[in-house]
Write a protein that holds these residues in place. Structure first.
Motif, PDB file in Angstrom:
ATOM      1  N   ARG A   3      56.782  37.841  42.267  1.00 25.24           N
ATOM      2  CA  ARG A   3      56.863  38.733  43.421  1.00 25.24           C
ATOM      3  C   ARG A   3      57.071  37.926  44.703  1.00 25.24           C
ATOM      4  NH1 ARG A   3      53.653  43.539  43.359  1.00 25.24           N
ATOM      5  NH2 ARG A   3      52.703  42.732  45.240  1.00 25.24           N
ATOM      6  N   LYS A   4      57.414  38.614  45.770  1.00 24.47           N
ATOM      7  CA  LYS A   4      57.633  37.947  47.051  1.00 24.47           C
ATOM      8  C   LYS A   4      56.360  37.286  47.572  1.00 24.47           C
ATOM      9  CE  LYS A   4      61.467  40.767  48.621  1.00 24.47           C
ATOM     10  NZ  LYS A   4      61.950  41.727  49.612  1.00 24.47           N
ATOM     11  N   ASP A   5      55.196  37.847  47.216  1.00 25.40           N
ATOM     12  CA  ASP A   5      53.932  37.273  47.680  1.00 25.40           C
ATOM     13  C   ASP A   5      53.468  36.083  46.831  1.00 25.40           C
ATOM     14  OD1 ASP A   5      53.013  38.485  45.366  1.00 25.40           O
ATOM     15  OD2 ASP A   5      51.655  39.873  46.380  1.00 25.40           O
ATOM     16  N   GLY A   6      54.280  35.689  45.828  1.00 25.88           N
ATOM     17  CA  GLY A   6      53.968  34.531  45.015  1.00 25.88           C
ATOM     18  C   GLY A   6      53.227  34.833  43.728  1.00 25.88           C
ATOM     19  N   ARG A   7      52.734  36.064  43.592  1.00 28.08           N
ATOM     20  CA  ARG A   7      52.047  36.438  42.350  1.00 28.08           C
ATOM     21  C   ARG A   7      53.074  36.783  41.289  1.00 28.08           C
ATOM     22  NH1 ARG A   7      48.072  41.070  42.979  1.00 28.08           N
ATOM     23  NH2 ARG A   7      49.816  42.003  44.020  1.00 28.08           N
ATOM     24  N   TYR A   8      52.625  36.850  40.042  1.00 28.22           N
ATOM     25  CA  TYR A   8      53.495  37.193  38.925  1.00 28.22           C
ATOM     26  C   TYR A   8      53.191  38.613  38.472  1.00 28.22           C
ATOM     27  CZ  TYR A   8      54.649  32.264  38.649  1.00 28.22           C
ATOM     28  OH  TYR A   8      55.091  31.009  38.938  1.00 28.22           O
ATOM     29  N   GLN A   9      54.198  39.238  37.884  1.00 21.67           N
ATOM     30  CA  GLN A   9      54.000  40.567  37.318  1.00 21.67           C
ATOM     31  C   GLN A   9      54.738  40.653  35.991  1.00 21.67           C
ATOM     32  OE1 GLN A   9      55.566  43.383  40.144  1.00 21.67           O
ATOM     33  NE2 GLN A   9      57.604  43.328  39.275  1.00 21.67           N
ATOM     34  N   ALA A  10      54.167  41.438  35.097  1.00 23.88           N
ATOM     35  CA  ALA A  10      54.804  41.691  33.803  1.00 23.88           C
ATOM     36  C   ALA A  10      54.848  43.196  33.628  1.00 23.88           C
ATOM     37  CB  ALA A  10      53.995  41.054  32.678  1.00 23.88           C
ATOM     38  N   MET A  59      31.495  39.115  30.156  1.00 29.06           N
ATOM     39  CA  MET A  59      32.408  38.981  29.010  1.00 29.06           C
ATOM     40  C   MET A  59      33.154  40.286  28.742  1.00 29.06           C
ATOM     41  SD  MET A  59      30.402  36.571  26.280  1.00 29.06           S
ATOM     42  CE  MET A  59      28.800  37.352  26.410  1.00 29.06           C
ATOM     43  N   ILE A  60      32.448  41.405  28.885  1.00 28.07           N
ATOM     44  CA  ILE A  60      33.076  42.713  28.655  1.00 28.07           C
ATOM     45  C   ILE A  60      34.194  42.940  29.668  1.00 28.07           C
ATOM     46  CG2 ILE A  60      32.710  45.217  28.795  1.00 28.07           C
ATOM     47  CD1 ILE A  60      29.852  44.677  27.727  1.00 28.07           C
ATOM     48  N   PHE A  61      33.911  42.703  30.943  1.00 29.56           N
ATOM     49  CA  PHE A  61      34.879  43.020  31.981  1.00 29.56           C
ATOM     50  C   PHE A  61      35.977  41.977  32.122  1.00 29.56           C
ATOM     51  CE2 PHE A  61      31.259  45.684  33.300  1.00 29.56           C
ATOM     52  CZ  PHE A  61      31.928  46.908  33.250  1.00 29.56           C
ATOM     53  N   ILE A  62      35.745  40.757  31.675  1.00 30.78           N
ATOM     54  CA  ILE A  62      36.794  39.724  31.709  1.00 30.78           C
ATOM     55  C   ILE A  62      37.925  40.109  30.765  1.00 30.78           C
ATOM     56  CG2 ILE A  62      37.233  37.397  30.810  1.00 30.78           C
ATOM     57  CD1 ILE A  62      35.955  36.738  33.241  1.00 30.78           C
ATOM     58  N   ARG A  63      37.620  40.742  29.647  1.00 25.26           N
ATOM     59  CA  ARG A  63      38.627  41.071  28.639  1.00 25.26           C
ATOM     60  C   ARG A  63      39.464  42.298  28.973  1.00 25.26           C
ATOM     61  NH1 ARG A  63      40.097  37.211  25.126  1.00 25.26           N
ATOM     62  NH2 ARG A  63      38.283  36.098  24.428  1.00 25.26           N
ATOM     63  N   ARG A  64      39.032  43.046  29.984  1.00 24.86           N
ATOM     64  CA  ARG A  64      39.817  44.238  30.314  1.00 24.86           C
ATOM     65  C   ARG A  64      41.110  43.833  30.991  1.00 24.86           C
ATOM     66  NH1 ARG A  64      36.896  47.062  35.493  1.00 24.86           N
ATOM     67  NH2 ARG A  64      37.496  45.478  36.956  1.00 24.86           N
ATOM     68  N   LEU A  65      42.072  44.726  30.981  1.00 22.54           N
ATOM     69  CA  LEU A  65      43.364  44.402  31.607  1.00 22.54           C
ATOM     70  C   LEU A  65      43.261  44.489  33.091  1.00 22.54           C
ATOM     71  CD1 LEU A  65      45.929  46.083  29.228  1.00 22.54           C
ATOM     72  CD2 LEU A  65      45.487  43.686  29.572  1.00 22.54           C
ATOM     73  N   GLU A  68      48.167  33.418  33.379  1.00 18.64           N
ATOM     74  CA  GLU A  68      47.283  34.584  33.448  1.00 18.64           C
ATOM     75  C   GLU A  68      48.037  35.854  33.047  1.00 18.64           C
ATOM     76  OE1 GLU A  68      44.641  37.017  36.785  1.00 18.64           O
ATOM     77  OE2 GLU A  68      45.668  35.171  37.352  1.00 18.64           O
ATOM     78  N   VAL A  69      49.228  36.035  33.576  1.00 17.19           N
ATOM     79  CA  VAL A  69      50.025  37.219  33.267  1.00 17.19           C
ATOM     80  C   VAL A  69      50.465  37.206  31.804  1.00 17.19           C
ATOM     81  CG1 VAL A  69      52.198  38.415  33.780  1.00 17.19           C
ATOM     82  CG2 VAL A  69      50.765  37.602  35.633  1.00 17.19           C
ATOM     83  N   GLU A  70      50.871  36.035  31.310  1.00 14.93           N
ATOM     84  CA  GLU A  70      51.273  35.940  29.904  1.00 14.93           C
ATOM     85  C   GLU A  70      50.117  36.313  28.976  1.00 14.93           C
ATOM     86  OE1 GLU A  70      54.745  32.575  29.611  1.00 14.93           O
ATOM     87  OE2 GLU A  70      52.698  31.859  29.948  1.00 14.93           O
TER      88      GLU A  70
END
Length: 143
Positions: free
Chosen positions: A13-20, A137-143, A38-40
């Protein structure tokens, strides 16, 4: 100057972040992340869940429903049975407070409220910390 080619479905993205982006049942979904790895990973996890029939739309799944998926897919058959029992005991304090909330609606203050309630009920610091780690651990695995 050579540019590194990004994998299919991933863009910067223009702000430097990635998107999938991916499509499920005719509806397009977007995943965001600060790094390509992270996105992959998020995209790979989403595809795994779709392929194995455990995927639920992020805007509709409750904390309780996600906990059951997390326990089955990420804990059972991966860690010792005593660890799973400990995770279940910790979740007993989470369920009444935020179990029926939509996963996407949970904010840090909701989690802190659970921990504060446990402290006011006299639980030990180590048990409260175990509950915090389980929720993490529960919330880390969420999308």
């Amino acid at each position: 100057m050579t540019e590194k080619r990004l994998p299919k479905g991933i863009s910067i993205r223009k702000d430097g972040r990635y998107q999938a982006r991916y499509t499920l049942n005719g509806k397009r979904y977007t995943i965001y992340g600060n790094t390509l790895k992270e996105v992959e990973k998020k995209l790979r996890d989403a595809k795994y869940e779709i392929d194995h029939g455990i995927y639920a739309k992020p805007d509709r799944i409750t904390v309780d429903a996600w906990y059951k998926i997390w326990l089955k897919e990420y804990r059972e058959n991966v860690v010792r049975e005593t660890t799973v029992i400990g995770n279940k005991k910790c979740y007993l304090h989470v369920k009444p407070e935020i179990g029926q909330m939509k996963l996407q609606a949970v904010r840090p203050e909701h989690i802190q409220r659970v921990l504060n309630k446990m402290k006011s009920e006299g639980y030990s610091g180590s048990y409260i910390e175990n509950t915090r780690q389980t929720m993490n651990m529960i919330f880390i695995r969420r999308l």
